[in-house]
Design an enzyme around this catalytic site. Structure first.
Site, PDB file in Angstrom:
ATOM      1  CB  THR A  42     -62.943 -38.403 -47.258  1.00  0.00           C
ATOM      2  OG1 THR A  42     -64.066 -39.257 -47.061  1.00  0.00           O
ATOM      3  CG2 THR A  42     -63.303 -36.983 -46.870  1.00  0.00           C
ATOM      4  CD  GLU A  76     -68.564 -46.612 -43.871  1.00  0.00           C
ATOM      5  OE1 GLU A  76     -69.366 -47.162 -44.625  1.00  0.00           O
ATOM      6  OE2 GLU A  76     -67.729 -47.220 -43.192  1.00  0.00           O
TER       7      GLU A  76
HETATM    8  C1  FAD Z   1     -63.689 -40.432 -37.507  1.00  0.00           C
HETATM    9  C2  FAD Z   1     -63.873 -40.395 -38.996  1.00  0.00           C
HETATM   10  C3  FAD Z   1     -63.472 -41.490 -39.755  1.00  0.00           C
HETATM   11  C4  FAD Z   1     -63.586 -41.454 -41.144  1.00  0.00           C
HETATM   12  N1  FAD Z   1     -63.094 -42.504 -41.883  1.00  0.00           N
HETATM   13  C5  FAD Z   1     -63.059 -42.406 -43.238  1.00  0.00           C
HETATM   14  C6  FAD Z   1     -62.407 -43.411 -44.031  1.00  0.00           C
HETATM   15  O1  FAD Z   1     -61.899 -44.412 -43.501  1.00  0.00           O
HETATM   16  N2  FAD Z   1     -62.326 -43.218 -45.372  1.00  0.00           N
HETATM   17  C7  FAD Z   1     -62.875 -42.142 -45.989  1.00  0.00           C
HETATM   18  O2  FAD Z   1     -62.768 -42.054 -47.211  1.00  0.00           O
HETATM   19  N3  FAD Z   1     -63.507 -41.175 -45.271  1.00  0.00           N
HETATM   20  C8  FAD Z   1     -63.614 -41.278 -43.923  1.00  0.00           C
HETATM   21  N4  FAD Z   1     -64.219 -40.294 -43.175  1.00  0.00           N
HETATM   22  C9  FAD Z   1     -64.755 -39.125 -43.866  1.00  0.00           C
HETATM   23  C10 FAD Z   1     -66.277 -39.009 -43.842  1.00  0.00           C
HETATM   24  O3  FAD Z   1     -66.863 -39.972 -44.664  1.00  0.00           O
HETATM   25  C11 FAD Z   1     -66.603 -37.576 -44.228  1.00  0.00           C
HETATM   26  O4  FAD Z   1     -66.222 -36.757 -43.143  1.00  0.00           O
HETATM   27  C12 FAD Z   1     -68.069 -37.378 -44.569  1.00  0.00           C
HETATM   28  O5  FAD Z   1     -68.395 -38.041 -45.745  1.00  0.00           O
HETATM   29  C13 FAD Z   1     -68.436 -35.886 -44.683  1.00  0.00           C
HETATM   30  O6  FAD Z   1     -67.555 -35.179 -45.481  1.00  0.00           O
HETATM   31  P1  FAD Z   1     -66.933 -33.795 -44.945  1.00  0.00           P
HETATM   32  O7  FAD Z   1     -66.373 -34.078 -43.609  1.00  0.00           O
HETATM   33  O8  FAD Z   1     -66.032 -33.246 -45.967  1.00  0.00           O
HETATM   34  O9  FAD Z   1     -68.184 -32.844 -44.732  1.00  0.00           O
HETATM   35  P2  FAD Z   1     -68.881 -31.912 -45.852  1.00  0.00           P
HETATM   36  O10 FAD Z   1     -69.186 -32.719 -47.056  1.00  0.00           O
HETATM   37  O11 FAD Z   1     -68.091 -30.673 -46.006  1.00  0.00           O
HETATM   38  O12 FAD Z   1     -70.241 -31.548 -45.120  1.00  0.00           O
HETATM   39  C14 FAD Z   1     -70.396 -30.477 -44.213  1.00  0.00           C
HETATM   40  C15 FAD Z   1     -71.894 -30.334 -43.904  1.00  0.00           C
HETATM   41  O13 FAD Z   1     -72.617 -30.005 -45.101  1.00  0.00           O
HETATM   42  C16 FAD Z   1     -73.635 -30.958 -45.321  1.00  0.00           C
HETATM   43  N5  FAD Z   1     -73.826 -31.162 -46.762  1.00  0.00           N
HETATM   44  C17 FAD Z   1     -72.874 -31.402 -47.702  1.00  0.00           C
HETATM   45  N6  FAD Z   1     -73.437 -31.565 -48.899  1.00  0.00           N
HETATM   46  C18 FAD Z   1     -74.779 -31.446 -48.732  1.00  0.00           C
HETATM   47  C19 FAD Z   1     -75.914 -31.534 -49.583  1.00  0.00           C
HETATM   48  N7  FAD Z   1     -75.789 -31.796 -50.898  1.00  0.00           N
HETATM   49  N8  FAD Z   1     -77.143 -31.348 -49.052  1.00  0.00           N
HETATM   50  C20 FAD Z   1     -77.294 -31.117 -47.722  1.00  0.00           C
HETATM   51  N9  FAD Z   1     -76.263 -31.032 -46.860  1.00  0.00           N
HETATM   52  C21 FAD Z   1     -75.019 -31.194 -47.354  1.00  0.00           C
HETATM   53  C22 FAD Z   1     -73.153 -32.219 -44.631  1.00  0.00           C
HETATM   54  O14 FAD Z   1     -74.224 -33.104 -44.342  1.00  0.00           O
HETATM   55  C23 FAD Z   1     -72.503 -31.652 -43.385  1.00  0.00           C
HETATM   56  O15 FAD Z   1     -73.487 -31.379 -42.433  1.00  0.00           O
HETATM   57  C24 FAD Z   1     -64.156 -40.324 -41.786  1.00  0.00           C
HETATM   58  C25 FAD Z   1     -64.591 -39.241 -41.010  1.00  0.00           C
HETATM   59  C26 FAD Z   1     -64.451 -39.261 -39.644  1.00  0.00           C
HETATM   60  C27 FAD Z   1     -64.888 -38.081 -38.841  1.00  0.00           C
END
Ligand code: FAD
Length: 387
Positions: free
Chosen positions: A126, A370
């Site tokens: 991410t 994830e």
């Molecule tokens: C505590 C924690 C631990 C984590 N650990 C890791 C890790 O070890 N390694 C790693 O790489 N990542 C990690 N992550 C990251 C996590 O995988 C991401 O936060 C997640 O994939 C969502 O990405 P984003 O936060 O950028 O949200 P965004 O992608 O910005 O999403 C925001 C909203 O929009 C929605 N959305 C986005 N695209 C679409 C679509 N095409 N259709 C419908 N809805 C959509 C999403 O569902 C969400 O509701 C972690 C996150 C947290 C909170």
């Protein structure tokens, strides 16, 4: 069909439960309040083989399968989901990526100490601008002097500050889009590689979630992990297994929240009787237990399929649909169950005097990490429609 755990699996559950209750349980509140990373407990988990659960014994692992791995994460999360998340990111993301796609030399050099619990791993996909759309990765890796130079920043990396080994994804050929992203192994102490801002989180506060930053970070050619350009595609395969761990994490939290609700409902008296005597509370408990059981069946079936896929020896065997379904359902059940747990505790559920409050905060990660619930639905729909 066989719905019984083996004697060994039952013994494993007992061992992990005892470990979690005695070594972790007494500290959960303090670690959460003060955001203390439970280094000693993680070392002890390593001594029990929990950091190498799914890796062969010849590489220092415990030689177990995904069913056993799900048991481990469920039992840790039932007591402290932060510990469950730390162990999950180490096992099924970082170490598994190296195990599955690494060369023999990489497996020996990295998987062995990671599986033995001598080192801790993190996995960085991410980025600030590339979350659900991880194909939008901006971190770049350029070939230079026989090796690679990485520049960019990752966000939300579990174990970011404490990991000795990081698997990070970077663009190696922007023109090839998803097939132009590669995976690299970066060791702690490599010049130009450092953990950045630590997130101040709603829940899972004893786990570390951080930026990791690459500034002219030179990694040797042999640290390219998997084939050049296949890092993103390989990451999707890694997430198939990872999602089983998040389903198990949700299951463990739901189980913990349910158990503390039953205890409380039997003990709390209003209108002259235990609140467990009221049908409204009984219905909540019945719904919670039923949903947990359904989530458990989906999760352990996905784990069983993962074990079968590994046993088949077919490198293309995928469990994408089943692991996404388990993660989606168990994650959402966990949120609902934790919500009802607070409700059953009334005002006390809103305080830190009872575990319901912490489960309510921690559990939200399950519909986000994830792959969010929305993304799971997209993944499942694609599988259903053959896209
Ligand atoms: C505590 C924690 C631990 C984590 N650990 C890791 C890790 O070890 N390694 C790693 O790489 N990542 C990690 N992550 C990251 C996590 O995988 C991401 O936060 C997640 O994939 C969502 O990405 P984003 O936060 O950028 O949200 P965004 O992608 O910005 O999403 C925001 C909203 O929009 C929605 N959305 C986005 N695209 C679409 C679509 N095409 N259709 C419908 N809805 C959509 C999403 O569902 C969400 O509701 C972690 C996150 C947290 C909170």
């Amino acid at each position: 069909m066989e719905f019984e755990y083996t004697a060994e699996q039952q013994q494993l559950r007992k061992t992990v439960r005892e470990f979690a209750e005695s070594e972790i349980g007494p500290h959960v509140l303090e670690w959460d309040e003060n955001e203390i990373f439970p280094l000693e407990a993680i070392k002890k988990a390593g001594n029990l083989g929990l950091l190498g659960a799914i890796f062969p014994e010849e590489l220092g692992g415990a030689g177990l399968g995904y069913i056993e791995y799900a048991i481990i994460i469920e039992e840790l999360a039932r007591v402290d989901p932060s510990v469950g998340l730390i162990v999950a990111a180490h096992n099924s993301l970082c170490t598994n990526h190296i195990y599955k796609f690494g060369t023999e030399a990489q497996r020996e050099k990295y998987v062995t100490p990671l599986a033995q619990g001598k080192k801790l791993g993190c996995w960085s996909l991410t980025e600030p601008e590339a979350g659900s759309d991880a194909g939008g990765t901006r971190t770049v890796a350029a070939k230079q002097g026989g090796g690679w130079v990485l520049n960019g920043a990752k966000t939300f990396t579990t174990n970011g500050h404490y990991a000795d080994v990081c698997v990070g994804m970077a663009v190696t050929d922007a023109s090839k889009k998803h097939h132009g992203i590669s995976a690299f192994i970066i060791e702690k102490g490599t010049p130009g590689f450092r953990p950045g801002k630590k997130e101040n989180k709603l829940g899972l506060r004893a786990s570390d979630t951080s930026e990791v930053v690459f500034g002219d970070c030179h990694v040797p050619a042999e640290n390219l992990l998997g084939r050049e350009g296949e890092g993103f595609v390989n990451s999707l395969q890694i997430l198939d297994g990872g999602r089983i761990s998040i389903a198990s994490l949700g299951l463990g939290m739901a189980q913990g929240a349910y158990e503390c609700s039953v205890r409380y409902a039997k003990q709390r008296k209003q209108f002259g009787k235990a609140i467990a005597e009221f049908q409204a509370i009984q219905f909540k408990l019945a719904d919670m237990a039923t949903q947990i059981e359904a989530a458990r069946l989906l999760t352990y079936r996905a784990a069983w399929l993962a074990d079968r896929a590994i046993a088949s020896g077919d490198p293309d065997a995928r469990i994408t649909r089943e692991s996404s379904m388990a993660k989606l359902y168990a994650g959402e059940v966990a949120v609902r169950v934790a919500n009802e747990a607070v409700q059953i505790h009334g005002g006390y559920g809103f305080t830190k005097d009872y575990p319901a409050e912490k489960f309510y905060r921690d559990v939200k990660l399950c519909t986000i990490g994830e792959g969010t619930s929305e993304i799971q639905r997209l993944v499942i729909a694609r599988q259903l429609l053959g896209k």
